[in-house]
Motif scaffolding. Structure first.
Motif, PDB file in Angstrom:
ATOM      1  N   MET A   1       0.851  -1.198   0.000  1.00 28.03           N
ATOM      2  CA  MET A   1       0.000   0.000   0.000  1.00 28.03           C
ATOM      3  C   MET A   1       0.884   1.245   0.000  1.00 28.03           C
ATOM      4  O   MET A   1       1.200   1.814   1.032  1.00 28.03           O
ATOM      5  CB  MET A   1      -0.922  -0.006   1.220  1.00 28.03           C
ATOM      6  N   SER A   5      -1.153   4.929  -3.804  1.00 25.64           N
ATOM      7  CA  SER A   5      -2.494   4.375  -3.643  1.00 25.64           C
ATOM      8  C   SER A   5      -3.351   5.286  -2.767  1.00 25.64           C
ATOM      9  O   SER A   5      -4.546   5.471  -3.020  1.00 25.64           O
ATOM     10  CB  SER A   5      -2.425   2.977  -3.023  1.00 25.64           C
ATOM     11  N   TYR A   6      -2.742   5.863  -1.735  1.00 26.44           N
ATOM     12  CA  TYR A   6      -3.470   6.804  -0.891  1.00 26.44           C
ATOM     13  C   TYR A   6      -3.829   8.070  -1.668  1.00 26.44           C
ATOM     14  O   TYR A   6      -4.920   8.616  -1.514  1.00 26.44           O
ATOM     15  CB  TYR A   6      -2.644   7.167   0.343  1.00 26.44           C
ATOM     16  N   SER A  35      -5.007   0.814  -9.097  1.00 23.73           N
ATOM     17  CA  SER A  35      -4.541   1.227  -7.779  1.00 23.73           C
ATOM     18  C   SER A  35      -5.629   1.045  -6.725  1.00 23.73           C
ATOM     19  O   SER A  35      -5.363   0.570  -5.616  1.00 23.73           O
ATOM     20  CB  SER A  35      -4.083   2.689  -7.813  1.00 23.73           C
ATOM     21  N   GLN A  38      -5.979  -2.639  -5.944  1.00 21.50           N
ATOM     22  CA  GLN A  38      -4.887  -3.098  -5.088  1.00 21.50           C
ATOM     23  C   GLN A  38      -5.109  -2.682  -3.637  1.00 21.50           C
ATOM     24  O   GLN A  38      -4.886  -3.470  -2.707  1.00 21.50           O
ATOM     25  CB  GLN A  38      -3.555  -2.527  -5.593  1.00 21.50           C
ATOM     26  N   LEU A  39      -5.538  -1.440  -3.432  1.00 17.72           N
ATOM     27  CA  LEU A  39      -5.762  -0.955  -2.074  1.00 17.72           C
ATOM     28  C   LEU A  39      -6.909  -1.707  -1.419  1.00 17.72           C
ATOM     29  O   LEU A  39      -6.830  -2.074  -0.232  1.00 17.72           O
ATOM     30  CB  LEU A  39      -6.039   0.551  -2.102  1.00 17.72           C
TER      31      LEU A  39
END
Length: 300
Positions: A1, A5-6, A35, A38-39
């Motif tokens: 992460m 991604s944030y 993304s 994935q998160l």
């Protein structure tokens, strides 16, 4: 992460579609989608509900938003501190304010701040009190101007009392010639902003037993004055809101004084960044200089 991604998560929350988030971050929509997937896989639950118009946060997504925003804000703080150590004095400050503060306070405050720190970016979001408080809570805004009371999780600095007045057509005079009494308020129509009626304005109108059937709503303070000038009803506005408004109206105090308490709200995390600390200092200096006799004890 990774932090990217944030950043993607925050951009999708802000832009409300993958396509607009991709444009904001200068990447492809497929990169945004990958993304987010994935998160979501890493966290173990979906973050967004996809629909025809875009996306919205799931309940779990709303719960993690403040933490993700706090991580990004801490990274910004680290960058600012490093830049300051290296003599660059860069950074950003995100302000939230309601209309009368945006009009009367922010121009001189931002002008002074930019004169002292020209490389720091300043952005302004204008909104309602509840919206500002929520965005400060999640870390989307660094500093918010609001009214007491506010959520207890925020850092709150009371600023000053802002008296509330009754606005009437030019040809109206209270029966005692000085203040609005129960007799003056009886059976009158009032024009308000919708968001004002759940706070100090409501307290004033409730005191004079004004029923909700006597209320009409307008979009902003200037529209209220224009409608009052046209004889469509009375208005209730604070002193700060009246400073730069125009209209052929009368302004009368109530027989029992009412006031709202203006305050600053900050997030415990974002308030520690150098640029935010400096903006808070500039705001405090402006308020102290402009209202030396009306400050709340904590802001002196």
């Amino acid at each position: 992460m990774s932090n990217f991604s944030y950043q993607v998560f925050r951009a999708v929350v802000t832009e409300k579609t993958f396509i607009r988030a991709a444009a904001a971050l200068n990447v492809t929509p497929s990169a945004i989608s990958h993304s987010v997937s994935q998160l979501e896989t890493a966290l173990g639950f979906p973050l967004f509900i996809r629909n025809r118009t875009g996306v919205e946060l799931t309940p779990d997504g709303r719960q993690v938003l403040p933490t993700v925003q706090a991580i990004l804000n801490l990274e910004d703080q680290l960058t600012q501190i490093a830049d300051n150590i290296n003599g660059q004095n860069t950074g950003r400050v995100r302000l939230g304010a309601f209309s009368s503060v945006s009009t009367n306070w922010l121009p001189p405050v931002i002008r002074q701040f930019k004169a002292e720190t020209p490389k720091v970016d300043v952005s302004v979001m204008q909104g309602g009190f509840n919206e500002i408080g929520e965005q400060v809570r999640t870390g989307t805004l660094d500093i918010g101007f609001s009214l007491l009371p506010v959520e207890s999780s925020l850092v709150v600095v009371p600023l000053l009392k802002d008296p509330i007045y009754c606005i009437t057509p030019r040809d109206f005079t209270p029966k005692n010639g000085k203040t609005m009494t129960d007799a003056d308020m009886n059976k009158q129509t009032f024009i308000l902003q919708q968001g004002d009626y759940d706070r100090d304005t409501k307290a004033a109108l409730d005191r004079y037993q004004v029923s909700t059937n006597s209320l009409n709503y307008s979009i902003d303070d200037q529209s209220i004055l224009s409608m009052v000038e046209a004889g469509l009803g009375f208005g209730v506005l604070p002193k700060l809101a009246l400073q730069k408004l125009t209209g052929d109206v009368n302004v009368w105090p109530f027989s029992e004084p009412f006031a709202r308490t203006l305050c600053l709200v900050t997030n415990p995390t974002t308030q520690k960044s150098p640029s935010v600390e400096h903006m808070l200092t500039v705001i405090a200096q402006f308020v102290q200089k402009t209202y030396p006799d009306n400050l709340m004890p904590a802001s002196r």
